[in-house]
Design a protein around this motif. Structure first.
Motif, PDB file in Angstrom:
ATOM      1  N   GLY A   1      78.383  34.325 -34.749  1.00 33.50           N
ATOM      2  CA  GLY A   1      78.720  34.561 -36.144  1.00 33.50           C
ATOM      3  C   GLY A   1      77.972  33.686 -37.134  1.00 33.50           C
TER       4      GLY A   1
ATOM      5  N   GLY B   1      82.741  33.578 -32.322  1.00 35.38           N
ATOM      6  CA  GLY B   1      83.135  34.385 -33.470  1.00 35.38           C
ATOM      7  C   GLY B   1      84.270  33.814 -34.290  1.00 35.38           C
ATOM      8  N   GLY B   2      84.724  34.617 -35.251  1.00 33.14           N
ATOM      9  CA  GLY B   2      85.830  34.243 -36.118  1.00 33.14           C
ATOM     10  C   GLY B   2      87.167  34.521 -35.450  1.00 33.14           C
TER      11      GLY B   2
ATOM     12  N   SER C   1      89.960  35.311 -37.069  1.00 34.93           N
ATOM     13  CA  SER C   1      90.568  36.469 -37.722  1.00 34.93           C
ATOM     14  C   SER C   1      89.735  36.840 -38.937  1.00 34.93           C
ATOM     15  N   THR C   2      89.630  38.131 -39.198  1.00 29.09           N
ATOM     16  CA  THR C   2      88.910  38.588 -40.402  1.00 29.09           C
ATOM     17  C   THR C   2      89.865  39.295 -41.366  1.00 29.09           C
ATOM     18  N   ARG C   3      91.157  39.083 -41.205  1.00 28.71           N
ATOM     19  CA  ARG C   3      92.133  39.749 -42.070  1.00 28.71           C
ATOM     20  C   ARG C   3      91.954  39.378 -43.533  1.00 28.71           C
TER      21      ARG C   3
ATOM     22  N   GLY D   1      89.228  39.101 -45.072  1.00 33.01           N
ATOM     23  CA  GLY D   1      88.119  39.856 -45.638  1.00 33.01           C
ATOM     24  C   GLY D   1      87.217  39.004 -46.508  1.00 33.01           C
ATOM     25  N   GLN D   2      86.872  39.514 -47.705  1.00 33.09           N
ATOM     26  CA  GLN D   2      85.936  38.848 -48.599  1.00 33.09           C
ATOM     27  C   GLN D   2      86.446  37.488 -49.087  1.00 33.09           C
TER      28      GLN D   2
ATOM     29  N   LEU E   1      87.364  35.170 -47.317  1.00 36.31           N
ATOM     30  CA  LEU E   1      86.884  34.165 -46.370  1.00 36.31           C
ATOM     31  C   LEU E   1      85.415  33.822 -46.570  1.00 36.31           C
ATOM     32  N   LYS E   2      84.723  34.557 -47.437  1.00 36.53           N
ATOM     33  CA  LYS E   2      83.299  34.317 -47.656  1.00 36.53           C
ATOM     34  C   LYS E   2      83.055  32.880 -48.063  1.00 36.53           C
TER      35      LYS E   2
ATOM     36  N   ARG F   1      83.962  29.909 -40.530  1.00 39.02           N
ATOM     37  CA  ARG F   1      84.841  30.799 -39.776  1.00 39.02           C
ATOM     38  C   ARG F   1      84.543  30.798 -38.283  1.00 39.02           C
ATOM     39  N   HIS F   2      83.418  30.195 -37.905  1.00 39.29           N
ATOM     40  CA  HIS F   2      82.949  30.291 -36.521  1.00 39.29           C
ATOM     41  C   HIS F   2      82.814  28.906 -35.898  1.00 39.29           C
TER      42      HIS F   2
END
Length: 299
Positions: free
Chosen positions: A216, A234-235, A237-239, A241-242, A244-245, A249-250
Motif C-alpha cells: 500500500g 495493506g490497510g 480498514s478503508t471504511r 474512505g477519503q 483517511l487520505k 494506513r499501511h
C-alpha cells in the motif's frame, strides 16, 4: 428480431441512429463518467512506452530497440534518453490539468513546470539505478534457481515490478499527478504485483515469484527485505474512505525481514521489527518486536 435485415435498409440506418442518439444524450447528465476532455488526460500507451524506454535506460545492455540503430552505444542510449525526456515532459504537462496547483495555468506555465520536473526526475536516474542494482543482487543472492543476473533482468517479474515502482516513486515524490499510478498499474497488469508508487522501499528488495503481492501507499519497507507471493502489506480498514487520505494506513517493515507466501500484515501502526520472520498465511494487525518468528499453528 429479423436477422436477415439488409445492412443498407432505411430501417436499420434509423435504428442505428436512434442508438447513437440515445448514448450521446446520456453524456449530457453531468456525471463524472460523462467527461469528454480526452486531450487533457495522459495517454496510457505513451506512458507505457516511456516506462519501457526507461527500463532500457536502466539496463542499457539487455533490451534491443526496434527503432533506433547505432554502432555507438552511447549515441544509441542518448537518443533514447532525449526521446523519453521529450515525451515524459509532454505527458506531465497534460497530467498537470489534474493538479490544483496548476488550476487555470497557461500552457506556457504547464510546459515550464513539466520541463523542470522532468529534468529533476532524470537527475535521479543514477540513484534509481543504484537501488535497482541492489535489488538485482538481492534476487541473485536469495534464489538458488537463478543461474545468472541476466536471467533475472530478462525474466523475473519481481525485479520488473520493483524497477517500475522505483521509477514511479520518484515521480510521486515530485508530485506528478496520475502518471506514477499509471506506471505501477502497468507493472501490476504485467507482473501481478501491485505496489503503490507512494510506498517507501529501501535497498536490496527481493520479491520471489511475486504474483498477488500488494503493497500500500504509506508502507515503509527497510533494507534487505524478502517478500514471497501472495503477501499483503495493506490497510487495516478503508471504511473511512477519503477521510483517511494523507494518514499512515499501511505497515512499517524494518530491515532484514522475510515475509513468506500468503501473509497479511495490516495497519498503519503495525511495525514488523528488524530481522523478523513472518510465516506463510500469518495474519498480523499489531506490531511485533525485532527478531520475532511468527507462524500459523499446525492443527
Amino acid at each position: 428480431m429479423d436477422f436477415k435485415q439488409n445492412n443498407n435498409s432505411p430501417e436499420l440506418k434509423n435504428e442505428i441512429k436512434d442508438i447513437v442518439d440515445l448514448i450521446l444524450s446520456d453524456y449530457e447528465k453531468g456525471r463524472d463518467v460523462d467527461k469528454m476532455d480526452v486531450y487533457n488526460q495522459p495517454d496510457r500507451d505513451a506512458v507505457k512506452d516511456i516506462v519501457i524506454k526507461l527500463i532500457r535506460i536502466i539496463f542499457p545492455g539487455y533490451y534491443r530497440d526496434k527503432v533506433y540503430k547505432s554502432y555507438n552505444d552511447n549515441n544509441r542510449i542518448a537518443v533514447v534518453i532525449e526521446d523519453v525526456i521529450y515525451n515524459l515532459q509532454k505527458q506531465i504537462a497534460i497530467a498537470f490539468h489534474h493538479s490544483p496547483e496548476y488550476l487555470n495555468a497557461t500552457d506556457s506555465t504547464l510546459d515550464c513546470g513539466a520541463r523542470c520536473i522532468t529534468h529533476e526526475f532524470f537527475k535521479q536516474l543514477p540513484k534509481i539505478r543504484e537501488y535497482v542494482d541492489t535489488d538485482l543482487q538481492a534476487c541473485y543472492d536469495g534464489d538458488p534457481a537463478a543461474y545468472s543476473k541476466g536471467e533475472i533482468i530478462l525474466s523475473y517479474p519481481g525485479l520488473t515490478a520493483s524497477t517500475i515502482n522505483r521509477i514511479a516513486h520518484e515521480l510521486y515524490l515530485l508530485k506528478v499527478p496520475l502518471i506514477p499510478r499509471m506506471m505501477t498499474e502497468y507493472a501490476h497488469s504485467k507482473t501481478g504485483i501491485d505496489i503503490h508508487p507512494g510506498a517507501t522501499i529501501g535497498k536490496y528488495l527481493m520479491i520471489d515469484h511475486g504474483t498477488g503481492i500488494v503493497i500500500g501507499e504509506t508502507s515503509i519497507i527497510g533494507d534487505n527485505v524478502k517478500i514471497y507471493q501472495g503477501v499483503t502489506i495493506g490497510g487495516l480498514s478503508t471504511r473511512g474512505g477519503q477521510q483517511l487520505k494523507g494518514t499512515k494506513r499501511h505497515p512499517t517493515i524494518e530491515s532484514n525481514v522475510t515475509i513468506y507466501a500468503g501473509a497479511s500484515i495490516l495497519g498503519g501502526e503495525t511495525v514488523i521489527g528488524e530481522g523478523s520472520i513472518i510465516g506463510a498465511n500469518a495474519f498480523i494487525t499489531s506490531s511485533v518486536p525485532a527478531g520475532s518468528k511468527i507462524s500459523m499453528q499446525n492443527r
